[in-house]
Design a protein around this motif. Structure first.
Motif, mmCIF file in Angstrom:
data_model
loop_
_atom_site.group_PDB
_atom_site.id
_atom_site.type_symbol
_atom_site.label_atom_id
_atom_site.label_comp_id
_atom_site.label_asym_id
_atom_site.label_seq_id
_atom_site.Cartn_x
_atom_site.Cartn_y
_atom_site.Cartn_z
ATOM 1 N N VAL A 55 0.837 -1.206 0.000
ATOM 2 C CA VAL A 55 0.000 0.000 0.000
ATOM 3 C C VAL A 55 0.870 1.253 0.000
ATOM 4 O O VAL A 55 2.065 1.196 0.291
ATOM 5 C CB VAL A 55 -0.936 0.037 1.233
ATOM 6 N N GLU A 56 0.231 2.364 -0.312
ATOM 7 C CA GLU A 56 0.807 3.694 -0.126
ATOM 8 C C GLU A 56 -0.255 4.522 0.591
ATOM 9 O O GLU A 56 -1.444 4.428 0.263
ATOM 10 C CB GLU A 56 1.124 4.357 -1.458
ATOM 11 N N VAL A 57 0.180 5.317 1.559
ATOM 12 C CA VAL A 57 -0.746 6.154 2.329
ATOM 13 C C VAL A 57 -0.282 7.597 2.223
ATOM 14 O O VAL A 57 0.893 7.898 2.444
ATOM 15 C CB VAL A 57 -0.782 5.728 3.816
ATOM 16 N N ASN A 58 -1.209 8.490 1.889
ATOM 17 C CA ASN A 58 -0.906 9.915 1.802
ATOM 18 C C ASN A 58 -1.267 10.551 3.142
ATOM 19 O O ASN A 58 -2.428 10.784 3.440
ATOM 20 C CB ASN A 58 -1.694 10.560 0.662
ATOM 21 N N ILE A 59 -0.243 10.800 3.953
ATOM 22 C CA ILE A 59 -0.423 11.327 5.308
ATOM 23 C C ILE A 59 -0.174 12.832 5.303
ATOM 24 O O ILE A 59 0.818 13.300 4.747
ATOM 25 C CB ILE A 59 0.525 10.622 6.298
ATOM 26 N N ARG A 60 -1.075 13.543 5.936
ATOM 27 C CA ARG A 60 -1.004 15.008 6.016
ATOM 28 C C ARG A 60 0.388 15.487 6.409
ATOM 29 O O ARG A 60 0.984 14.984 7.368
ATOM 30 C CB ARG A 60 -2.033 15.483 7.043
ATOM 31 N N ASN A 61 0.912 16.458 5.688
ATOM 32 C CA ASN A 61 2.218 17.088 5.919
ATOM 33 C C ASN A 61 3.406 16.160 5.681
ATOM 34 O O ASN A 61 4.541 16.574 5.876
ATOM 35 C CB ASN A 61 2.334 17.678 7.328
ATOM 36 N N ILE A 62 3.162 14.915 5.301
ATOM 37 C CA ILE A 62 4.252 13.972 5.058
ATOM 38 C C ILE A 62 4.273 13.557 3.595
ATOM 39 O O ILE A 62 5.309 13.512 2.958
ATOM 40 C CB ILE A 62 4.147 12.738 5.981
ATOM 41 N N GLY A 63 3.106 13.254 3.041
ATOM 42 C CA GLY A 63 3.010 12.813 1.654
ATOM 43 C C GLY A 63 2.812 11.309 1.573
ATOM 44 O O GLY A 63 2.439 10.662 2.553
ATOM 45 N N TRP A 64 3.065 10.760 0.403
ATOM 46 C CA TRP A 64 2.841 9.335 0.165
ATOM 47 C C TRP A 64 3.933 8.510 0.820
ATOM 48 O O TRP A 64 5.116 8.760 0.616
ATOM 49 C CB TRP A 64 2.788 9.048 -1.333
ATOM 50 N N VAL A 65 3.512 7.528 1.614
ATOM 51 C CA VAL A 65 4.429 6.639 2.334
ATOM 52 C C VAL A 65 4.097 5.205 1.920
ATOM 53 O O VAL A 65 2.945 4.776 1.999
ATOM 54 C CB VAL A 65 4.261 6.794 3.867
ATOM 55 N N ALA A 66 5.118 4.473 1.485
ATOM 56 C CA ALA A 66 4.932 3.082 1.054
ATOM 57 C C ALA A 66 5.015 2.155 2.258
ATOM 58 O O ALA A 66 5.722 2.429 3.237
ATOM 59 C CB ALA A 66 6.000 2.711 0.037
ATOM 60 N N GLY A 67 4.296 1.044 2.181
ATOM 61 C CA GLY A 67 4.344 0.060 3.259
ATOM 62 C C GLY A 67 3.584 -1.196 2.882
ATOM 63 O O GLY A 67 3.168 -1.371 1.733
ATOM 64 N N SER A 68 3.415 -2.053 3.868
ATOM 65 C CA SER A 68 2.647 -3.284 3.657
ATOM 66 C C SER A 68 1.736 -3.508 4.853
ATOM 67 O O SER A 68 2.031 -3.089 5.977
ATOM 68 C CB SER A 68 3.576 -4.476 3.459
ATOM 69 N N VAL A 69 0.625 -4.181 4.590
ATOM 70 C CA VAL A 69 -0.361 -4.447 5.634
ATOM 71 C C VAL A 69 0.185 -5.555 6.539
ATOM 72 O O VAL A 69 0.515 -6.640 6.076
ATOM 73 C CB VAL A 69 -1.717 -4.848 5.030
ATOM 74 N N ALA A 70 0.303 -5.255 7.829
ATOM 75 C CA ALA A 70 0.858 -6.202 8.806
ATOM 76 C C ALA A 70 -0.230 -7.051 9.460
ATOM 77 O O ALA A 70 0.028 -8.192 9.840
ATOM 78 C CB ALA A 70 1.635 -5.441 9.881
ATOM 79 N N TRP A 71 -1.434 -6.494 9.633
ATOM 80 C CA TRP A 71 -2.540 -7.227 10.249
ATOM 81 C C TRP A 71 -3.865 -6.597 9.821
ATOM 82 O O TRP A 71 -3.897 -5.443 9.409
ATOM 83 C CB TRP A 71 -2.429 -7.244 11.774
#
Length: 120
Positions: A55-71
């Protein structure tokens, strides 16, 4: 990192709206960010994710952050970020350009004359 180690990471409880993209799917999903740390977050929303999803999440003041679903548990899920972030940035005030449309709408909807808000 096993689950016991993950619990040692300080978390910042908060409520933010964010956008989520799932690898392999078009579009974005609006989610709630319930807590945030340098290495991950807990999200909530009406999006079907599976453990291991990229996934990628667009977090306020940070921008798009890549990651993976852990649970995943019902409509809540944990995301482990690919790289650490500074979670304090998400709590920083919005920039003037981001805040202006919301403030403008607020004044016109609640105070047609544009008058100041009264402290209660």
């Amino acid at each position: 990192m096993n689950e016991g180690e993950n619990r040692q990471v300080p978390r910042d409880s908060l409520f933010l709206m964010a956008d989520l993209r799932l690898e392999g799917l078009d579009g974005q999903y609006r989610i709630k960010v319930r807590n945030l740390s340098s290495g991950g977050m807990m999200g909530e929303g009406m999006v079907r994710v599976a453990r291991g999803s990229i996934v990628e999440v667009n977090i306020r003041n940070i921008g798009w952050v890549a990651g993976s679903v852990a649970w995943v548990q019902e409509n809540r899920f944990g995301v482990a970020f690919s790289q650490d972030i500074d979670p304090k940035l998400a709590r920083a005030p919005l920039s003037v350009s981001e805040e202006a449309p919301r403030q403008h709408l607020h004044n016109h909807r609640l105070h047609p004359a544009g008058g100041p808000l009264r402290k209660v």
